[in-house]
Design an enzyme around this catalytic site. Structure first.
Site, PDB file in Angstrom:
ATOM      1  N   TYR A 194      -1.469  -1.702  10.261  1.00 27.39           N
ATOM      2  CA  TYR A 194      -1.477  -1.745   8.891  1.00 27.39           C
ATOM      3  C   TYR A 194      -0.555  -1.284   8.436  1.00 27.39           C
ATOM      4  CZ  TYR A 194      -3.401  -1.470   3.874  1.00 27.39           C
ATOM      5  OH  TYR A 194      -3.481  -1.108   2.638  1.00 27.39           O
TER       6      TYR A 194
ATOM      7  N   SER B 177       1.130  -0.969   0.144  1.00 25.66           N
ATOM      8  CA  SER B 177      -0.046  -0.041  -0.004  1.00 25.66           C
ATOM      9  C   SER B 177       1.081   1.081   0.350  1.00 25.66           C
ATOM     10  CB  SER B 177      -1.174   0.301   1.201  1.00 25.66           C
ATOM     11  OG  SER B 177      -1.649   1.016   1.353  1.00 25.66           O
TER      12      SER B 177
HETATM   13  N1  LIG Z   1      -8.109  -1.133  -1.237  1.00 22.78           N
HETATM   14  C1  LIG Z   1      -7.108  -0.103  -1.667  1.00 22.78           C
HETATM   15  O1  LIG Z   1      -7.678   1.263  -0.905  1.00 22.78           O
HETATM   16  C2  LIG Z   1      -6.291  -0.619  -0.764  1.00 22.78           C
HETATM   17  C3  LIG Z   1      -5.056   0.269  -1.283  1.00 22.78           C
HETATM   18  C4  LIG Z   1      -3.491  -0.150  -0.928  1.00 22.78           C
HETATM   19  C5  LIG Z   1      -3.596  -1.551  -0.660  1.00 22.78           C
HETATM   20  N2  LIG Z   1      -5.072  -1.964  -0.404  1.00 22.78           N
HETATM   21  C6  LIG Z   1      -4.442  -4.059   0.120  1.00 22.78           C
HETATM   22  O2  LIG Z   1      -5.009  -4.752  -1.646  1.00 22.78           O
HETATM   23  C7  LIG Z   1      -5.333  -5.921  -0.401  1.00 22.78           C
HETATM   24  C8  LIG Z   1      -6.901  -6.073  -0.605  1.00 22.78           C
HETATM   25  O3  LIG Z   1      -7.078  -4.907  -0.279  1.00 22.78           O
HETATM   26  P1  LIG Z   1      -9.041  -4.847  -0.875  1.00 22.78           P
HETATM   27  O4  LIG Z   1      -9.210  -3.053  -0.844  1.00 22.78           O
HETATM   28  O5  LIG Z   1      -9.794  -5.619  -2.751  1.00 22.78           O
HETATM   29  O6  LIG Z   1      -9.956  -5.513   0.548  1.00 22.78           O
HETATM   30  P2  LIG Z   1     -11.331  -6.207   0.970  1.00 22.78           P
HETATM   31  O7  LIG Z   1     -11.755  -5.678   1.861  1.00 22.78           O
HETATM   32  O8  LIG Z   1     -12.347  -6.098  -0.524  1.00 22.78           O
HETATM   33  O9  LIG Z   1     -10.704  -7.911  -0.051  1.00 22.78           O
HETATM   34  C9  LIG Z   1     -10.274  -8.342   0.978  1.00 22.78           C
HETATM   35  C10 LIG Z   1     -10.316  -9.485   1.433  1.00 22.78           C
HETATM   36  O10 LIG Z   1      -9.547 -10.732   2.100  1.00 22.78           O
HETATM   37  C11 LIG Z   1     -10.191 -11.679   2.874  1.00 22.78           C
HETATM   38  N3  LIG Z   1      -9.576 -12.050   3.768  1.00 22.78           N
HETATM   39  C12 LIG Z   1      -8.767 -10.566   4.815  1.00 22.78           C
HETATM   40  N4  LIG Z   1      -9.252 -11.145   5.933  1.00 22.78           N
HETATM   41  C13 LIG Z   1      -8.907 -13.259   5.363  1.00 22.78           C
HETATM   42  C14 LIG Z   1      -8.263 -13.652   6.041  1.00 22.78           C
HETATM   43  N5  LIG Z   1      -7.605 -13.751   7.231  1.00 22.78           N
HETATM   44  N6  LIG Z   1      -7.725 -15.056   4.983  1.00 22.78           N
HETATM   45  C15 LIG Z   1      -8.136 -15.014   3.723  1.00 22.78           C
HETATM   46  N7  LIG Z   1      -9.093 -14.073   3.451  1.00 22.78           N
HETATM   47  C16 LIG Z   1      -9.166 -12.904   4.431  1.00 22.78           C
HETATM   48  C17 LIG Z   1     -11.278 -11.018   2.391  1.00 22.78           C
HETATM   49  O11 LIG Z   1     -12.210 -11.999   3.334  1.00 22.78           O
HETATM   50  C18 LIG Z   1     -11.804  -9.900   1.411  1.00 22.78           C
HETATM   51  O12 LIG Z   1     -12.499 -10.367   0.940  1.00 22.78           O
HETATM   52  C19 LIG Z   1      -5.235  -6.007   1.391  1.00 22.78           C
HETATM   53  O13 LIG Z   1      -3.807  -5.951   1.050  1.00 22.78           O
HETATM   54  C20 LIG Z   1      -5.043  -4.594   1.134  1.00 22.78           C
HETATM   55  O14 LIG Z   1      -4.535  -3.881   2.101  1.00 22.78           O
HETATM   56  C21 LIG Z   1      -6.037  -2.091  -0.198  1.00 22.78           C
END
Ligand SMILES: NC(=O)c1ccc[n+]([C@@H]2O[C@H](COP(=O)([O-])OP(=O)(O)OC[C@H]3O[C@@H](n4cnc5c(N)ncnc54)[C@H](O)[C@@H]3O)[C@@H](O)[C@H]2O)c1
Length: 394
Positions: free
Chosen positions: A289, A276
């Protein structure tokens, strides 16, 4: 493909009247998915001798589009029976495994259903000019690859799984959310789902073992599962803090550890860690985080150095805010701790430091991941791949 096939295909491409009106676009250095997206449903169908002719090192990154007026010429150049005999002869020469036969038949059924462009049979039935086995193999550089994507039921992980599957990779989707994960996997060709809790060592081991059992190989690992908790340090629940680190740092370490031997065995691999912009900079109230994502950067660099001479690249993708359930959930939390309205959180907290004032879409992050998985990105490793709307430029 045997050289004689390449020669005859090149000759055919020169001779085929239907191709004269075609447009060849040679696209190097761009994610193929971007090109595919730009072309919409005009599916790439590219025998690679033409690419060789164009002299590109990324042979499958060329797209041939027949101009609307162009008449397909395969059937006019080769009489139907001759093409059938040729196909049979080539199967005998190249050897046809069950897998290739299945793919061949799948692509054939797509051709006959009209999902893929008719390859110019000049009026002969489609089944008389089925795709040759080596054409099927060469549909895209992802078509032989096997991938594991965690957190694949939602958001970025789902977009990555969709992009990989669209390019022909086999994808094992892992998530805690079984219902959504199963439903998503059913929608995608070549996709499987495995309920996995990344916080569990046993589940991580089982996930990689499943890939090995299904395919005997693992080429791409996308460590994407993640979650957020917003709280001042003095109030941060201690178990929650540890849980976030287990999922976003310990889990990626375990999966990397279990996956690397299969990648080393084939001397090819791609590990993408979803970090991120909070892997590079901090924001208040996100200590778990930010710590996990900074730690993931360290893991990325270390494994990149260890794996470089074995054909495996390791990268961290660092997006700014992406329009996903994770972000939607944290708007209310941020409003509470910052004492702002939800609209103010979006404007003053999420978008204020960015030069491009919008949320990213999951498909934009997936396109970057696809580039990192490509042959063209073989020299990109150990880095923070930033896609942050200019956030860190200040
Ligand atoms: N959305 C953002 O703005 C953003 C920005 C930078 C980085 N990220 C990173 O991208 C990645 C995905 O984020 P997203 O926004 O798509 O989130 P999201 O919540 O849409 O999806 C995350 C998924 O991870 C799954 N998950 C959570 N805990 C889990 C576990 N213990 N075991 C297996 N699966 C699990 C959830 O069920 C969900 O389906 C994350 O690592 C997040 O930190 C997101």
């Amino acid at each position: 493909m045997p050289p004689w096939c390449a020669r005859s295909m090149t000759k055919w491409m020169r001779a085929a009247p239907g191709v004269e009106g075609g447009v060849q676009e040679t696209v190097t250095g761009f994610p193929r998915s971007t090109v595919m997206g730009a072309l919409g449903t005009e599916r790439a169908w590219m025998p690679w001798p033409l690419n060789e002719k164009a002299g590109t090192s990324a042979p499958r990154a060329s797209i041939l589009r027949a101009a609307p007026s162009a008449k397909p010429g395969y059937g006019r150049v080769l009489p139907p029976l001759r093409s059938l005999f040729r196909w049979l002869a080539r199967i005998m020469v190249s050897g046809l495994s069950t897998g290739r036969l299945k793919k061949s038949l799948r692509v054939l059924s797509l051709c006959t259903s009209g999902a893929l462009p008719d390859r110019g049979r000049g009026g002969i039935p489609a089944w008389l000019a089925p795709p040759l086995p080596w054409e099927v193999r060469d549909m895209g550089e992802m078509s032989q690859k096997c991938a594991v994507v965690t957190g694949a039921a939602n958001g970025i992980g789902l977009a990555v799984a969709q992009a990989l599957s669209a390019q022909g990779a086999r994808v094992l989707m892992a998530d805690l959310d079984e219902e959504r994960g199963q439903a998503a996997a059913r929608e995608l060709p070549n996709a499987l789902f495995q309920r996995t809790d990344i916080a569990s060592r046993e589940d991580c081991r089982t996930l990689v073992a499943r890939a090995e059992r299904e395919w005997g190989r693992l080429d791409i690992l996308v460590n994407n599962a993640g979650l957020q908790h917003v709280s001042p340090v003095e109030d941060f629940p201690e178990d929650r803090w540890e849980h976030l680190l287990r999922i976003m740092l310990v889990g990626p370490f375990l999966l990397t550890k279990y996956a690397l031997p299969m990648m080393y065995a084939r001397r090819w691999g791609r590990i993408i860690n979803m970090s991120s912009l909070h892997g590079l900079v901090a924001s208040p109230y996100k200590s778990a985080y930010v710590s996990a994502k900074h730690g993931l950067m360290g893991l990325t660099k270390t494994v990149a150095l260890e794996a470089a001479d074995k054909g495996v690249t390791v990268n961290a993708v660092c997006p700014s805010y992406v329009r996903t359930p994770l972000v939607e959930k944290q708007i209310a939390d941020q409003a509470r701790v910052h004492g702002l309205s939800e609209t103010e959180v979006i404007e003053k907290v999420m978008l204020a430091p960015a030069a491009v004032k919008r949320l990213l879409e999951p498909s934009e992050v997936a396109a970057y991941v696809m580039f990192l998985c490509s042959e063209a990105a073989g020299g990109v490793t150990g880095g923070a791949q930033v896609i942050d709307c200019g956030w860190t430029a200040r």
